[in-house]
Each structure stands twice: as structure tokens, then as C-alpha cells.
Design an enzyme around this catalytic site. Structure first.
Site, mmCIF file in Angstrom:
data_model
loop_
_atom_site.group_PDB
_atom_site.id
_atom_site.type_symbol
_atom_site.label_atom_id
_atom_site.label_comp_id
_atom_site.label_asym_id
_atom_site.label_seq_id
_atom_site.Cartn_x
_atom_site.Cartn_y
_atom_site.Cartn_z
ATOM 1 N N ASN A 50 4.920 -5.046 -10.203
ATOM 2 C CA ASN A 50 5.770 -4.562 -11.063
ATOM 3 C C ASN A 50 5.411 -3.263 -11.510
ATOM 4 O OD1 ASN A 50 6.095 -3.886 -13.541
ATOM 5 N ND2 ASN A 50 5.313 -5.324 -14.891
ATOM 6 N N LYS A 86 1.452 -2.996 -10.575
ATOM 7 C CA LYS A 86 0.077 -4.744 -10.991
ATOM 8 C C LYS A 86 1.579 -5.597 -9.528
ATOM 9 C CE LYS A 86 -0.084 -4.836 -15.476
ATOM 10 N NZ LYS A 86 1.286 -5.837 -16.997
ATOM 11 N N ARG A 101 10.003 -5.713 -10.135
ATOM 12 C CA ARG A 101 10.558 -6.172 -11.456
ATOM 13 C C ARG A 101 11.349 -4.478 -11.873
ATOM 14 N NH1 ARG A 101 8.083 -5.015 -16.843
ATOM 15 N NH2 ARG A 101 9.634 -4.968 -18.626
ATOM 16 N N HIS A 117 13.328 -7.905 -21.529
ATOM 17 C CA HIS A 117 12.664 -9.400 -21.487
ATOM 18 C C HIS A 117 13.196 -10.583 -20.901
ATOM 19 C CE1 HIS A 117 9.571 -8.254 -24.572
ATOM 20 N NE2 HIS A 117 9.316 -7.616 -23.652
ATOM 21 N N HIS A 139 9.568 -14.169 -27.768
ATOM 22 C CA HIS A 139 8.912 -13.253 -26.736
ATOM 23 C C HIS A 139 8.011 -12.273 -27.797
ATOM 24 C CE1 HIS A 139 7.990 -11.953 -22.504
ATOM 25 N NE2 HIS A 139 7.212 -10.767 -23.753
ATOM 26 N N LEU A 140 6.802 -13.030 -28.354
ATOM 27 C CA LEU A 140 5.908 -11.912 -28.904
ATOM 28 C C LEU A 140 4.899 -11.460 -28.289
ATOM 29 C CD1 LEU A 140 6.190 -14.219 -32.184
ATOM 30 C CD2 LEU A 140 7.822 -13.001 -31.287
ATOM 31 N N ASN A 180 2.676 -7.180 -26.561
ATOM 32 C CA ASN A 180 3.580 -5.761 -26.925
ATOM 33 C C ASN A 180 4.039 -5.719 -27.245
ATOM 34 O OD1 ASN A 180 0.514 -5.135 -27.665
ATOM 35 N ND2 ASN A 180 0.215 -4.975 -25.732
ATOM 36 N N GLY A 181 5.628 -5.821 -26.682
ATOM 37 C CA GLY A 181 6.722 -5.997 -26.833
ATOM 38 C C GLY A 181 6.760 -7.174 -27.456
ATOM 39 N N ARG A 194 6.182 -0.187 -31.847
ATOM 40 C CA ARG A 194 7.778 -0.173 -31.760
ATOM 41 C C ARG A 194 7.837 -0.213 -33.492
ATOM 42 N NH1 ARG A 194 9.349 -2.241 -26.262
ATOM 43 N NH2 ARG A 194 7.708 -2.142 -25.009
ATOM 44 N N ASP A 198 -2.840 -3.907 -32.758
ATOM 45 C CA ASP A 198 -3.435 -4.861 -31.476
ATOM 46 C C ASP A 198 -3.151 -5.917 -32.464
ATOM 47 O OD1 ASP A 198 -5.326 -7.449 -30.237
ATOM 48 O OD2 ASP A 198 -5.378 -5.882 -28.759
ATOM 49 N N GLY A 205 1.641 -12.940 -25.147
ATOM 50 C CA GLY A 205 0.248 -12.723 -26.032
ATOM 51 C C GLY A 205 -0.160 -13.389 -27.549
ATOM 52 N N ASN A 236 -0.407 -17.755 -28.289
ATOM 53 C CA ASN A 236 -2.173 -17.929 -28.786
ATOM 54 C C ASN A 236 -2.297 -17.293 -29.883
ATOM 55 O OD1 ASN A 236 -3.563 -17.620 -26.191
ATOM 56 N ND2 ASN A 236 -2.504 -15.727 -25.367
ATOM 57 N N GLU A 253 6.591 -14.343 -15.646
ATOM 58 C CA GLU A 253 7.342 -13.607 -15.800
ATOM 59 C C GLU A 253 7.392 -13.131 -13.601
ATOM 60 O OE1 GLU A 253 6.212 -10.934 -18.869
ATOM 61 O OE2 GLU A 253 8.537 -10.253 -18.299
HETATM 62 P P1 ADP Z 1 2.366 -7.533 -23.305
HETATM 63 O O1 ADP Z 1 2.409 -7.866 -21.478
HETATM 64 O O2 ADP Z 1 3.872 -6.862 -23.806
HETATM 65 O O3 ADP Z 1 2.233 -5.956 -23.065
HETATM 66 P P2 ADP Z 1 0.756 -9.255 -24.231
HETATM 67 O O4 ADP Z 1 2.269 -10.648 -23.912
HETATM 68 O O5 ADP Z 1 0.223 -9.658 -23.470
HETATM 69 O O6 ADP Z 1 2.172 -8.019 -24.369
HETATM 70 O O7 ADP Z 1 0.690 -9.572 -25.387
HETATM 71 C C1 ADP Z 1 -0.389 -9.102 -25.734
HETATM 72 C C2 ADP Z 1 -0.008 -9.000 -27.770
HETATM 73 O O8 ADP Z 1 -0.940 -10.530 -27.376
HETATM 74 C C3 ADP Z 1 -1.827 -8.292 -27.805
HETATM 75 O O9 ADP Z 1 -0.683 -7.866 -29.450
HETATM 76 C C4 ADP Z 1 -2.569 -9.133 -28.352
HETATM 77 O O10 ADP Z 1 -3.473 -8.856 -30.064
HETATM 78 C C5 ADP Z 1 -2.526 -10.701 -29.037
HETATM 79 N N1 ADP Z 1 -3.054 -11.288 -28.315
HETATM 80 C C6 ADP Z 1 -3.587 -11.956 -27.425
HETATM 81 N N2 ADP Z 1 -4.109 -12.934 -27.979
HETATM 82 C C7 ADP Z 1 -4.518 -12.830 -29.301
HETATM 83 C C8 ADP Z 1 -4.860 -13.935 -30.254
HETATM 84 N N3 ADP Z 1 -6.009 -14.837 -29.747
HETATM 85 N N4 ADP Z 1 -4.048 -14.065 -31.650
HETATM 86 C C9 ADP Z 1 -3.404 -13.209 -31.553
HETATM 87 N N5 ADP Z 1 -2.778 -12.378 -30.625
HETATM 88 C C10 ADP Z 1 -3.116 -12.572 -29.412
#
Ligand code: ADP
Length: 398
Positions: A8, A15, A90, A179, A207-208, A210-211, A240, A281, A329, A333, A383
Site C-alpha cells: 500500500n 506499508k 492497493r 474503501h 467503515h468508521l 479516519n476516513g 474531512r 482523533d 478503528g 473500538n 483490507e
Molecule cells: P484509517 O485506516 O482510516 O487511518 P483507522 O481505521 O485506523 O483509520 O481508525 C483510526 C481512528 O480510530 C482514529 O480516529 C482513532 O482515534 C480511532 N480509534 C482507535 N481506537 C479507538 C477507541 N478505542 N475509541 C475511539 N476511537 C478509536
């Protein structure tokens, strides 16, 4: 044993993950970053071994791949015995050209490059990575797996913007989504997890990360998704804006004198949770809201409102709903976000069980009540594995 190396690549980093395809397990993964800077950085994790970190100048992607290869040789696993059968790349934007994963040759590479207009931050970086990887691994096939191709099944009413059709055609303007590897992986994992035929499931994937994007999947097929021409449209994200009235841009241009470049930066890099709270974040926003910060709570309410709107929209587009699944993420979580996003939807048969939703877990699980008409799941996305699977299928079919 046969292995696939998944790459990627970004503009100053890439990565990688080496996956054993018989067991679908990770053999090694790593990151090469700060390419082109005075001092670069490489990290390598081989299964069962200590992490290897290196700081050294990495002038370009070709040098980066040489660092990766040297690290495999020094720290394992040995690529010579891993039976590497293909490299999977990717690629963010496949336009309307690429309906599925494609073996890369010079013509395909030129087409990926030509699609850079639609993904200026991503496709040029992918081309650099592909060129460097092909030079280092000339004897195995390289396959491009596109974030957009899963959504090529969307019907015209879902992907068409209501603008002049000639202009749209000339400039390839339509919804492409993104995605795709994640939405495909997770929607298929739902069927497997529930032991039900994929063909009969109506699913909304949230899918939640950063994006963030939502996808309506009918029988394994994407029929609508929230990202658009680019990954800017749709849900509220880390930085965004997601959906916005385009007239906001005309207004800011005319009244605040902002340039197109400034507006691009504003909506892509300075908006979303960052714009609303000063912090992009989600962990920090959540912590602040729990501590009573009204600004953070108000931002979360915007975030939830947008998700709820898409859920309602997609129930209508799907003509019913069996499953909502959270991933990435935040989705995997954050029990707080999952509960907040679906609050008030009990009348639609969507009921989260706090006792199942609250505890932290890394495995696929049900978080809805036994009586909930719609099953709500959390399923970790993968992914890289999806790209490796599609890569292997593509070379087998070639
Ligand atoms: P990307 O691959 O799009 O960069 P990820 O899928 O890794 O993103 O998600 C990153 C997001 O997940 C960040 O906003 C981070 O704060 C959030 N995140 C990770 N762990 C937690 C948690 N325990 N509670 C809330 N948000 C979390």
C-alpha cells in the site's frame, strides 16, 4: 505454502504485509516512511520475532524496496522459501475502467497513472510504488486491487450526479466510492459469521476510521456508498467534512477570498472532527465528551446525525435490512460511537444491547439484543487479506 506480498504505497511511504495464503495468516508486516526526507524510517515485524526499527536515508521508493528486501533477508522470513506467488497493490482510484482486480502490465500502469486526475494524492504514489516493486520482484505477477471496483455494481441512479451529462462524461464525473476492499471483506465476513447465504443478506457496512464511509450491500453487491467522486463525500471524518452544500465553497471564495487550493485543504484536511473540535482523533474527542466538554459532545452529535441519515437512506435503497456492521478503528473500538450512532432507531427494529456493546473485544461479535429485528455486528476489517485474496484469485484466473 504460497505467499502474497501486499503493498500500500503513499507518496512518501509504503506499508507491506506478507500473507501465507494457505492459512490466511500474516507472516510479516512493516512500514517504510519518510522517503525522500533527510532521514527515513523503516519498521519490520516478523511473526514471532522482535520488531526491527531502522533510521536511514531512503531517497526514493526503489531504495525503500531495497531496504525492505534487506530487512526480510536479515530478519526473516526468507522470501526465497516463502514461495512468493504474487505482489498485490492497493490502488485507490480505478475509475470506470477497472471493474475488478487486474494483472499489471505497462498499459494497465499507464491507465492507473491517467486516473491521477481523479485521485491526485493517491494514484501517482501508487505508480511510484508499483514501478519500484516491479523492479525488485520482476519474476512474479503484480496485481492492482482497486478501492473503487467493489462499487462498480452501483446502479446509475446511485452513481449519477444531477449535472450536465456531457460535462459529466467529458470529465468522468460520477460517484466512484472507496474503501471497497473493506466493504467487500466485511460484508462477506457477515455471511460467514452468521452462517447465512451472502445472496440473501441486506447489509449496511459502516467503515468508521479516519476516513469513513457507509455502504449498502444487497446480496454481496454494493448498491450505494457514501463516498463520491473522491473520498471527501459522505460521513463526517477525522479531518474531512463529508457532505456539504457546494455553495459553501462559492460563498467562501466570494466572501472570504479563499482560493480553490485553500478550500481543498479546508474540506479535506481541516474539517470533520478536527474542524468541529480542534482534534481529529476520535479517542480524544470521546474522552473530552465523557469529561463533560460540550463542544466535543456537539461534534459527536453531528457525527451521529450523519450516520443515522445514511442508515435511513440505505434501508430505503435496500428495501429492508438484515444487518448493520461496524468496522475500522472507530467502528471496531468505540462502543460509545456505536451506541450513539444508532440511538433512537429502535422503531426500525435496531436495538443495541449495552452488555454486548460496551466490553472491548477484538473478535467478530453480535452487539444487538436477542429481540432486535436487525442484527448489529462488529467485525474487524482486514483490507490487506482482502487484497491478497483478490490477487491470488486474479493470477489463478489469468
Ligand atoms: P484509517 O485506516 O482510516 O487511518 P483507522 O481505521 O485506523 O483509520 O481508525 C483510526 C481512528 O480510530 C482514529 O480516529 C482513532 O482515534 C480511532 N480509534 C482507535 N481506537 C479507538 C477507541 N478505542 N475509541 C475511539 N476511537 C478509536
Amino acid at each position: 505454502m504460497s505467499a502474497v506480498l501486499v503493498i500500500n504505497s503513499g507518496s512518501s511511504s509504503f506499508k507491506y504485509q506478507l500473507i501465507d495464503m494457505a492459512t490466511e495468516t500474516e507472516l510479516a508486516s512493516g512500514l517504510v516512511e519518510r522517503i525522500g526526507e533527510a532521514s527515513g524510517h523503516a519498521r519490520h515485524n516478523a511473526a514471532g520475532a522482535d520488531r526491527v526499527e531502522q533510521t536511514l536515508p531512503i531517497p526514493d521508493h526503489t531504495a525503500g524496496f531495497a531496504v525492505m528486501l534487506a530487512t526480510f533477508a536479515a530478519s526473516g522470513p526468507q522470501l526465497s522459501t516463502a514461495n512468493l506467488v504474487a505482489v498485490g497493490h492497493r490502488v485507490v482510484q480505478g475509475g470506470s475502467i477497472f471493474q475488478g482486480p487486474t494483472v499489471i502490465d505497462d498499459e494497465v500502469l499507464a491507465q492507473i497513472s491517467a486516473l491521477s486526475d481523479l485521485a491526485p494524492l493517491h494514484n501517482p504514489a501508487h505508480v511510484q510504488g508499483i514501478n519500484a516493486a516491479r523492479a525488485q520482484f520482476p519474476d512474479v505477477p503484480h496485481v492492482a486491487v482497486f478501492d473503487t471496483s467493489f462499487h462498480q455494481t452501483m446502479p446509475a441512479p446511485a452513481y449519477t450526479y444531477a449535472i450536465n451529462t456531457a460535462l459529466a462524461a467529458e470529465y468522468s464525473i460520477r460517484r466512484y466510492g472507496a474503501h471497497g476492499s473493506s466493504h467487500k471483506f466485511v460484508s462477506e465476513a457477515v455471511a460467514e459469521f452468521l452462517g447465512r447465504p451472502l445472496a440473501e443478506l441486506k447489509t449496511i457496512v459502516l467503515h468508521l476510521g479516519n476516513g469513513a464511509s457507509a455502504c449498502a450491500v444487497d446480496g454481496g453487491v454494493s448498491i450505494d456508498t457514501s463516498m463520491g467522486l473522491t473520498p471527501l463525500q459522505g460521513l463526517v471524518m477525522g479531518t474531512r467534512s463529508g457532505d456539504i452544500d457546494p455553495a459553501v465553497l462559492f460563498h467562501l471564495h466570494r466572501k472570504a477570498g479563499m482560493s480553490i487550493e485553500e478550500l481543498d485543504t479546508l474540506l479535506n484536511k481541516q474539517s470533520g472532527m478536527l474542524g468541529l473540535t480542534g482534534n481529529g482523533d476520535m479517542r480524544d474527542v470521546e474522552d473530552a465528551a465523557v469529561a463533560g466538554d460540550a463542544v466535543a459532545q456537539a461534534a459527536l452529535d453531528v457525527y451521529y446525525h450523519r450516520i443515522r441519515g445514511y442508515v435511513g437512506n440505505y434501508i430505503a435503497q435496500l428495501g429492508g435490512l438484515d444487518v448493520i456492521v461496524f468496522t475500522a478503528g472507530i467502528g471496531e473500538n468505540s462502543g460509545i460511537v456505536r451506541a450513539g450512532a444508532l440511538a433512537g432507531l429502535e422503531f426500525l427494529g435496531i436495538e443495541i444491547d449495552p452488555a454486548k456493546n460496551d466490553p472491548f473485544s477484538r473478535v467478530a461479535r453480535v452487539i444487538s439484543t436477542d429481540d432486535s429485528k436487525v442484527t448489529v455486528l462488529v467485525i474487524p476489517t482486514n483490507e490487506e487479506l482482502e487484497i491478497a485474496r483478490q490477487t491470488l484469485e486474479t493470477i489463478k484466473a489469468a
